[in-house]
Write a protein that holds these residues in place. Structure first.
Motif, PDB file in Angstrom:
ATOM      1  N   GLY A  81       0.784  -1.237   0.000  1.00 25.20           N
ATOM      2  CA  GLY A  81       0.000   0.000   0.000  1.00 25.20           C
ATOM      3  C   GLY A  81       0.813   1.283   0.000  1.00 25.20           C
ATOM      4  O   GLY A  81       0.241   2.368   0.059  1.00 25.20           O
ATOM      5  N   ARG A  82       2.141   1.163  -0.061  1.00 18.44           N
ATOM      6  CA  ARG A  82       2.925   2.404  -0.076  1.00 18.44           C
ATOM      7  C   ARG A  82       3.039   2.934  -1.501  1.00 18.44           C
ATOM      8  O   ARG A  82       3.182   2.176  -2.455  1.00 18.44           O
ATOM      9  CB  ARG A  82       4.323   2.138   0.492  1.00 18.44           C
ATOM     10  N   ARG A  83       2.964   4.259  -1.615  1.00 18.66           N
ATOM     11  CA  ARG A  83       3.060   4.873  -2.948  1.00 18.66           C
ATOM     12  C   ARG A  83       4.504   5.325  -3.169  1.00 18.66           C
ATOM     13  O   ARG A  83       4.895   6.415  -2.770  1.00 18.66           O
ATOM     14  CB  ARG A  83       2.095   6.043  -3.060  1.00 18.66           C
ATOM     15  N   ILE A  84       5.262   4.428  -3.810  1.00 14.04           N
ATOM     16  CA  ILE A  84       6.676   4.705  -4.030  1.00 14.04           C
ATOM     17  C   ILE A  84       6.936   4.755  -5.521  1.00 14.04           C
ATOM     18  O   ILE A  84       6.420   3.934  -6.278  1.00 14.04           O
ATOM     19  CB  ILE A  84       7.523   3.607  -3.341  1.00 14.04           C
ATOM     20  N   GLY A  85       7.715   5.742  -5.949  1.00 19.35           N
ATOM     21  CA  GLY A  85       8.001   5.851  -7.378  1.00 19.35           C
ATOM     22  C   GLY A  85       9.453   6.202  -7.633  1.00 19.35           C
ATOM     23  O   GLY A  85      10.139   6.744  -6.770  1.00 19.35           O
ATOM     24  N   VAL A  86       9.897   5.857  -8.845  1.00 18.48           N
ATOM     25  CA  VAL A  86      11.278   6.166  -9.217  1.00 18.48           C
ATOM     26  C   VAL A  86      11.265   7.028 -10.477  1.00 18.48           C
ATOM     27  O   VAL A  86      10.409   6.857 -11.339  1.00 18.48           O
ATOM     28  CB  VAL A  86      12.096   4.867  -9.436  1.00 18.48           C
ATOM     29  N   GLY A  87      12.182   7.970 -10.540  1.00 22.95           N
ATOM     30  CA  GLY A  87      12.291   8.821 -11.720  1.00 22.95           C
ATOM     31  C   GLY A  87      13.739   8.928 -12.162  1.00 22.95           C
ATOM     32  O   GLY A  87      14.640   9.071 -11.349  1.00 22.95           O
ATOM     33  N   VAL A  88      13.916   8.816 -13.464  1.00 25.48           N
ATOM     34  CA  VAL A  88      15.266   8.929 -14.038  1.00 25.48           C
ATOM     35  C   VAL A  88      15.307  10.197 -14.868  1.00 25.48           C
ATOM     36  O   VAL A  88      14.317  10.548 -15.519  1.00 25.48           O
ATOM     37  CB  VAL A  88      15.550   7.717 -14.950  1.00 25.48           C
ATOM     38  N   SER A  89      16.434  10.885 -14.852  1.00 26.40           N
ATOM     39  CA  SER A  89      16.602  11.928 -15.856  1.00 26.40           C
ATOM     40  C   SER A  89      18.031  11.909 -16.372  1.00 26.40           C
ATOM     41  O   SER A  89      18.987  11.810 -15.619  1.00 26.40           O
ATOM     42  CB  SER A  89      16.178  13.292 -15.310  1.00 26.40           C
ATOM     43  N   LEU A  90      18.122  11.932 -17.683  1.00 20.66           N
ATOM     44  CA  LEU A  90      19.412  11.842 -18.364  1.00 20.66           C
ATOM     45  C   LEU A  90      19.485  13.061 -19.260  1.00 20.66           C
ATOM     46  O   LEU A  90      18.529  13.365 -19.974  1.00 20.66           O
ATOM     47  CB  LEU A  90      19.438  10.556 -19.204  1.00 20.66           C
ATOM     48  N   CYS A 113      23.302  11.927 -15.186  1.00 22.24           N
ATOM     49  CA  CYS A 113      22.062  11.183 -15.003  1.00 22.24           C
ATOM     50  C   CYS A 113      21.678  11.231 -13.525  1.00 22.24           C
ATOM     51  O   CYS A 113      22.546  11.099 -12.651  1.00 22.24           O
ATOM     52  CB  CYS A 113      22.252   9.733 -15.454  1.00 22.24           C
ATOM     53  N   HIS A 114      20.410  11.477 -13.254  1.00 21.86           N
ATOM     54  CA  HIS A 114      19.902  11.499 -11.877  1.00 21.86           C
ATOM     55  C   HIS A 114      18.843  10.403 -11.727  1.00 21.86           C
ATOM     56  O   HIS A 114      18.038  10.200 -12.634  1.00 21.86           O
ATOM     57  CB  HIS A 114      19.210  12.822 -11.548  1.00 21.86           C
ATOM     58  N   ILE A 115      18.835   9.751 -10.580  1.00 25.34           N
ATOM     59  CA  ILE A 115      17.725   8.848 -10.250  1.00 25.34           C
ATOM     60  C   ILE A 115      17.198   9.224  -8.867  1.00 25.34           C
ATOM     61  O   ILE A 115      17.978   9.424  -7.929  1.00 25.34           O
ATOM     62  CB  ILE A 115      18.144   7.368 -10.231  1.00 25.34           C
ATOM     63  N   CYS A 116      15.903   9.321  -8.790  1.00 21.09           N
ATOM     64  CA  CYS A 116      15.286   9.771  -7.548  1.00 21.09           C
ATOM     65  C   CYS A 116      14.173   8.805  -7.176  1.00 21.09           C
ATOM     66  O   CYS A 116      13.432   8.343  -8.041  1.00 21.09           O
ATOM     67  CB  CYS A 116      14.734  11.171  -7.819  1.00 21.09           C
ATOM     68  N   VAL A 117      14.072   8.499  -5.891  1.00 19.31           N
ATOM     69  CA  VAL A 117      12.971   7.667  -5.395  1.00 19.31           C
ATOM     70  C   VAL A 117      12.158   8.501  -4.420  1.00 19.31           C
ATOM     71  O   VAL A 117      12.722   9.111  -3.511  1.00 19.31           O
ATOM     72  CB  VAL A 117      13.498   6.412  -4.673  1.00 19.31           C
ATOM     73  N   GLY A 139      12.246  23.643  -7.164  1.00 21.73           N
ATOM     74  CA  GLY A 139      11.426  23.969  -8.334  1.00 21.73           C
ATOM     75  C   GLY A 139      10.352  22.927  -8.579  1.00 21.73           C
ATOM     76  O   GLY A 139       9.246  23.232  -9.014  1.00 21.73           O
ATOM     77  N   ALA A 140      10.663  21.675  -8.291  1.00 19.34           N
ATOM     78  CA  ALA A 140       9.688  20.610  -8.530  1.00 19.34           C
ATOM     79  C   ALA A 140       8.613  20.588  -7.445  1.00 19.34           C
ATOM     80  O   ALA A 140       7.457  20.287  -7.719  1.00 19.34           O
ATOM     81  CB  ALA A 140      10.397  19.257  -8.585  1.00 19.34           C
ATOM     82  N   ALA A 153      17.361  17.743 -11.748  1.00 16.20           N
ATOM     83  CA  ALA A 153      16.545  17.342 -10.600  1.00 16.20           C
ATOM     84  C   ALA A 153      15.051  17.489 -10.855  1.00 16.20           C
ATOM     85  O   ALA A 153      14.256  16.667 -10.388  1.00 16.20           O
ATOM     86  CB  ALA A 153      16.947  18.152  -9.369  1.00 16.20           C
ATOM     87  N   VAL A 154      14.654  18.514 -11.599  1.00 16.15           N
ATOM     88  CA  VAL A 154      13.213  18.742 -11.771  1.00 16.15           C
ATOM     89  C   VAL A 154      12.548  17.539 -12.450  1.00 16.15           C
ATOM     90  O   VAL A 154      11.587  16.977 -11.910  1.00 16.15           O
ATOM     91  CB  VAL A 154      12.942  20.065 -12.530  1.00 16.15           C
ATOM     92  N   PRO A 155      13.040  17.084 -13.612  1.00  8.90           N
ATOM     93  CA  PRO A 155      12.391  15.901 -14.205  1.00  8.90           C
ATOM     94  C   PRO A 155      12.557  14.638 -13.374  1.00  8.90           C
ATOM     95  O   PRO A 155      11.636  13.803 -13.345  1.00  8.90           O
ATOM     96  CB  PRO A 155      13.077  15.752 -15.571  1.00  8.90           C
ATOM     97  N   ALA A 156      13.684  14.471 -12.694  1.00 15.77           N
ATOM     98  CA  ALA A 156      13.857  13.246 -11.900  1.00 15.77           C
ATOM     99  C   ALA A 156      12.780  13.173 -10.826  1.00 15.77           C
ATOM    100  O   ALA A 156      12.137  12.138 -10.636  1.00 15.77           O
ATOM    101  CB  ALA A 156      15.255  13.206 -11.276  1.00 15.77           C
ATOM    102  N   VAL A 157      12.568  14.292 -10.136  1.00 16.51           N
ATOM    103  CA  VAL A 157      11.572  14.298  -9.055  1.00 16.51           C
ATOM    104  C   VAL A 157      10.162  14.157  -9.629  1.00 16.51           C
ATOM    105  O   VAL A 157       9.345  13.377  -9.122  1.00 16.51           O
ATOM    106  CB  VAL A 157      11.698  15.597  -8.222  1.00 16.51           C
TER     107      VAL A 157
END
Ligand code: FES
Ligand code: FES
Lengths: 766, 168
Positions: A441-450, A623-627, A670-671, A729-733
């Motif tokens: 039930g946890r809402r966890i997501g990952v985002g990559v930006s290159l 490249c950034h990866i954010c969870v 910004g995000a 960072a903005v697209p990764a988040v």
């Protein structure tokens, strides 16, 4: 390059002892005998005719020296007020004080000089300013068609526009197996350097000398601007700055207020200080972002990108300090991917709002749009977003690579950067964990930006070159005078590292001088991720020239061949025979005093001033990866943040880490938090740090940073690194939040957006 | 400054030295320190109590000097960033840690952080990471992304533990 004793090391900063102990010297710390204080009367409305402006009561207040309006200052102005670089851009010259009408909220209308800032502000309250308030242009979407004109004399609210459109490409995109369309926005932001703007100016009418202490990214620009505005010969204008409390683009050009203060000092014949307060900075100190982009991307069955269409719209405000960024948005949109082609139209429009000023990666919406639409496309195709990137990413073997918009990259390896980021992050393991936790039930997501970052831009402008003047003193000590300067970037430390290695001396024996127009070469200052590349290149070259001469002279003194010599800790010795050596001081003595010892054809003196010009653009890549986890309260918590950056060779890894961390957190702001708001009538709503939220220590994750090194071709192999963190960072988040929610985040989200509504106030664009 | 009839006299111990002054009632402590005492290490980043750049110790408590009137500090002791080190050529453990951990870039926020952290570590010499983040949340930094600052607090706690003879 010789492996450095100092270059490549995390040398502690020489700036720090004074700054940590409270002995920095910022502009507000400058005191000049007889100095008076300025405060501004400003417009409270976005658009109005000035019906009455009565300063008599203010003038009568004891302690007030003068109250100036446009009528008083205009006769002193002989040239345009805009930044030198943008004089030919299609933007209006700023006005020092409004005359006739006001065009944005917070626009300065009158200026009071008084014995203290308190009194100056008292007097501002006594100025009577009546307006005929008019409806402002506040919506960028309708500005171009609006009958109301921000600048009536221009006949249109369009600043500029560009278009490149290929109908065949349009057909191919529209007919592609997968067609994905989204509109992305980013909120209006304020750079919010912790030190706002400010200036101290003093005009010596007898000597005809104008002295200015400022907080700026480029002192030489301040001198050029004031020379042009006042007609005072530039060589009689002396601009000095010591410590600068951050800028991020906002201090690249002089603000109209700063120019007004210098003019007031000239008119009053006394020294004047003005320091912007936070309210003034938030409302009128220069804004950023506030643009939107509609993207349509066509992909084939395998996920190959057939092409993309962009429609970019930028709110330039009333008096932007730069031209449009639309062109660069279009050129950088393909990023690190192969694409069949790009069609674009871009437009910048005026509104009755605070003008746009460049902010850390001013074109950043290209990365935001590209990286977000890649995720949206992957979701529509049922592909993993990382897999979609892998299928399209370019690699070192593709270099030089001309992207689909026509920009040619060199010396980058995005495929390797992506792979290294995924390895560090351990993507497969994360996906497993994520599906488990989602089950719970946890809402966890990952985002990559290159992304690919164009750094040290600017050939053909004042930003294309930089110079260093390296001098060896009689005692064998080194001074490096630089045309660029620091507003937090550690230039005094990093440039000393370079010069010390080139000359083979201890770093303590090198001093760096900057921020003073009289004693430094002309330079473009820090901005556009340029000082490491161009200032570093200049320092390398100038120190290298001096080293060559040192070796020739030392060879003569020791009757050896220059090729057989090496330098170490201030001594020049025959390689392999350290007993045969001379000191740098002995060489200097020959160069300055005992010049008959110099070899034939060698000029006396031991110094060099070298101007270095870079290739048009030096490309970096990261490249950034954010969870993230979306908590039930709506709060977004960043659980993990990984960055792999390829900024070429690093002069000082500690400083590079600092630049990336600071940028990432501004991007997180910004995000997630920052949004400067007006109401429909143009009243600013977010005028304190209680309403305009910037990230604090409790909102930031630990940022894991590592590096790859694809060196640039310039001296040292350095690439710029100042802006990438904020871009990536903005697209990764936003991608991570989209992944957690299963819905596209197409705008900045603040805590209240996720709290108040479900799932997102920013909403899906579909 | 203009002399007004409504001026108050104050006596404040600033960094160990007694200072007498006559001030307007509305003069803030921050402006008095900066303009009258010439202690310009105390910075003004917002003047509305949010950024923490103006933090000083008032009788050893961290306070925002932009929100206090000078008159409120009458007969109190004030320590500014300039008064934290044990000697003119020294840095305090917190100041040293900020330098070692790259806890600053432009340095404008730094005096406020250094003073806040000094008070925090005096009250909580061995803080957890969450306590550190919480303790710093009243100070804004726009340059560092807080990474170096958080590391500096940990490092300062170590320095101070070492100085007390505890093994870290
Ligand atoms: S200046 Fe006091 S809190 Fe910001
Ligand atoms: S170091 Fe610049 S604001 Fe903190």
């Amino acid at each position: 390059m010789v492996a450095g004793r100092f270059v490549g090391q995390s040398v502690l900063r020489r700036e720090d002892p004074r700054l940590v102990s409270g002995h920095g010297r910022y502009v507000d710390d400058v005191r000049v005998p007889g100095m008076v204080h300025a405060a501004f009367v400003r417009s409270h409305v976005a658009r109005a005719r000035i019906a009455a402006l009565d300063v008599a009561a203010a003038e009568r207040l004891p302690g007030v020296r003068a109250v100036y309006t446009a009528r008083d200052l205009e006769p002193l102005i002989v040239g345009p007020l805009g930044a030198t670089m943008y004089l030919s851009a299609p933007i209006p010259s700023p006005v020092a004080l409004a005359s006739g009408d006001v065009r944005y909220p917070g626009q300065p209308v009158a200026l009071v000089l008084a014995d203290s800032r308190y009194l100056a502000e008292d007097a501002c309250e006594l100025v009577r300013l009546d307006y005929d308030v008019a409806t402002p242009v506040m919506d960028m979407e309708t500005a171009a068609e609006s009958e109301i004109l921000v600048h009536p004399e221009r006949g249109s609210n369009v600043v500029s526009q560009s278009r490149r459109w290929d109908d065949d490409l349009e057909l191919a995109i529209r007919g592609a197996p997968y067609v994905v369309t989204r509109t992305f926005r980013q909120p209006r932001q304020s750079h919010t350097p912790m030190e706002p703007h400010g200036v101290v100016a003093s005009w010596d009418r007898f000597d005809g000398e104008l002295r200015i202490w400022c907080t700026s990214q480029r002192v030489h620009e301040v001198r050029a601007t004031m020379g042009r505005v006042t007609g005072i010969p530039e060589q009689r204008i002396h601009v000095v700055q010591r410590d600068v409390g951050g800028a991020f683009g906002q201090k690249g050009a002089m603000r109209p207020e700063e120019i007004a203060v210098v003019l007031a000092a000239c008119k009053a014949g006394v020294a004047v200080k003005w320091v912007e307060d936070r309210h003034e900075n938030l409302v009128a100190g220069g804004h950023a972002r506030s643009d939107r982009i509609a993207v349509t991307m066509g992909l084939d069955h395998e996920g190959g990108i057939i092409g993309a269409e962009l429609d970019h719209l930028e709110d330039a405000g009333a008096y932007p300090s730069l031209g449009s960024v639309g062109g660069l948005v279009a050129m950088m949109f393909p990023g690190a991917y192969r694409m069949g082609g790009v069609n674009w139209s871009t437009r910048a429009v005026f509104t009755n709002s605070c003008g746009r000023a460049p902010y850390r990666g001013p074109w950043n919406i290209e990365s935001l749009a590209r990286e977000q639409i890649m995720d949206a496309a992957a979701r529509e195709m049922g592909l993993d977003p990382v897999e979609l990137r892998r299928r399209n990413v370019i690699a070192r073997t593709d270099m030089p690579f001309t992207n689909a918009s026509g920009m040619t990259y060199a010396d980058i390896d995005p495929a390797a950067v992506l792979a290294e980021t995924l390895r560090r992050f351990d993507y497969p393991e994360f996906l497993e964990e994520q599906s488990e936790q989602r089950g719970g039930g946890r809402r966890i997501g990952v985002g990559v930006s290159l992304f690919v970052e164009p750094t040290a831009l600017g050939t053909g402008t004042m930003l294309g070159t930089e110079a260093a003047h390296v001098k060896v003193s009689l005692a064998g000590k080194v001074t490096v005078a630089l045309g660029t300067s620091s507003h937090g970037q550690s230039i005094a430390t990093t440039m000393a590292q370079i010069a010390a290695d080139e000359l083979g001396v201890d770093i303590e024996d090198v001093s760096v001088v900057d921020g003073e127009t009289d004693i430094t070469p002309i330079g473009g200052g820090t901005g556009g991720s340029r000082s490491g590349v161009i200032g570093g290149g200049a320092t390398h070259r100038a120190a290298g020239h001096v080293r060559d001469k040192v070796l020739r002279v030392a060879a003569e003194l020791m009757e050896a061949a220059p090729e057989d010599l090496e330098t170490d800790r201030g001594r020049i010795q025959v390689r392999g025979t350290p007993t045969r050596s001379v000191s740098l001081a002995q060489v200097a003595h020959a160069a300055y005093v005992d010049t008959k010892l110099l070899p034939a054809g060698v000029e006396p003196g031991l110094e060099a001033l070298v101007r270095y010009s870079t290739p048009a653009i030096t490309f970096a890549n990261a490249c950034h990866i954010c969870v993230v986890e979306i908590l039930p309260s709506g709060q977004v918590e960043i659980l993990r943040y990984v960055v792999v950056e390829d900024c070429g060779a690093m002069i000082n890894p500690m400083v590079v880490h600092g630049q990336i961390s600071g940028g990432v957190v501004q991007g997180i702001g910004g995000a997630l938090y920052e949004r400067f708001c007006y109401d429909e009538d143009g009243n600013p709503l977010t005028t304190t740090f209680m309403d305009y939220l910037i990230p604090t220590s409790t909102e930031v994750p630990f940022i894991e940073i590592s590096h790859l090194n694809s060196p640039a071709r310039g001296p040292g192999g350095y690439k710029g690194v100042g802006e990438g963190g904020a871009i990536g960072a903005v697209p990764a988040v936003r991608n991570a939040i989209s992944d957690a929610l299963g819905a596209d985040v197409t705008d900045g989200v603040r805590p209240c957006d996720l709290f108040e509504s479900t799932p997102l106030a920013g909403g899906s664009s579909r | 400054m203009h002399d007004g009839p409504g001026e108050l006299s104050v006596t404040v111990e600033v960094n160990g030295q007694l200072i007498h002054g006559r001030v307007e009632p509305r003069l803030t402590l921050a402006d008095w320190l900066r303009d009258d005492c010439l202690l310009t290490g105390t910075h003004l980043g917002c003047e509305h109590g949010v950024c923490g750049s103006c933090t000083v110790l008032l009788d050893d408590r961290a306070v925002r000097s932009c929100l206090l009137l000078c008159a409120q500090a009458d007969r109190c002791s004030v320590t500014t960033v300039e008064g934290l080190a044990s000697g003119p050529d020294e840095l305090s453990p917190v100041q040293r840690a900020f330098m070692e951990c790259h806890g600053l870039q432009c340095g404008f926020c730094t005096p406020g952080f250094v003073v806040s952290v000094t008070a925090f570590l005096a009250a909580n010499p061995a803080p957890t990471d969450d306590e550190i983040a919480e303790a710093l949340s009243g100070n804004l930094c726009r340059c560092t992304g807080y990474q170096g600052i958080i590391a500096a607090v940990r490092r300062a706690a170590e320095h101070m533990a070492e100085a007390r003879g505890e093994v870290s």
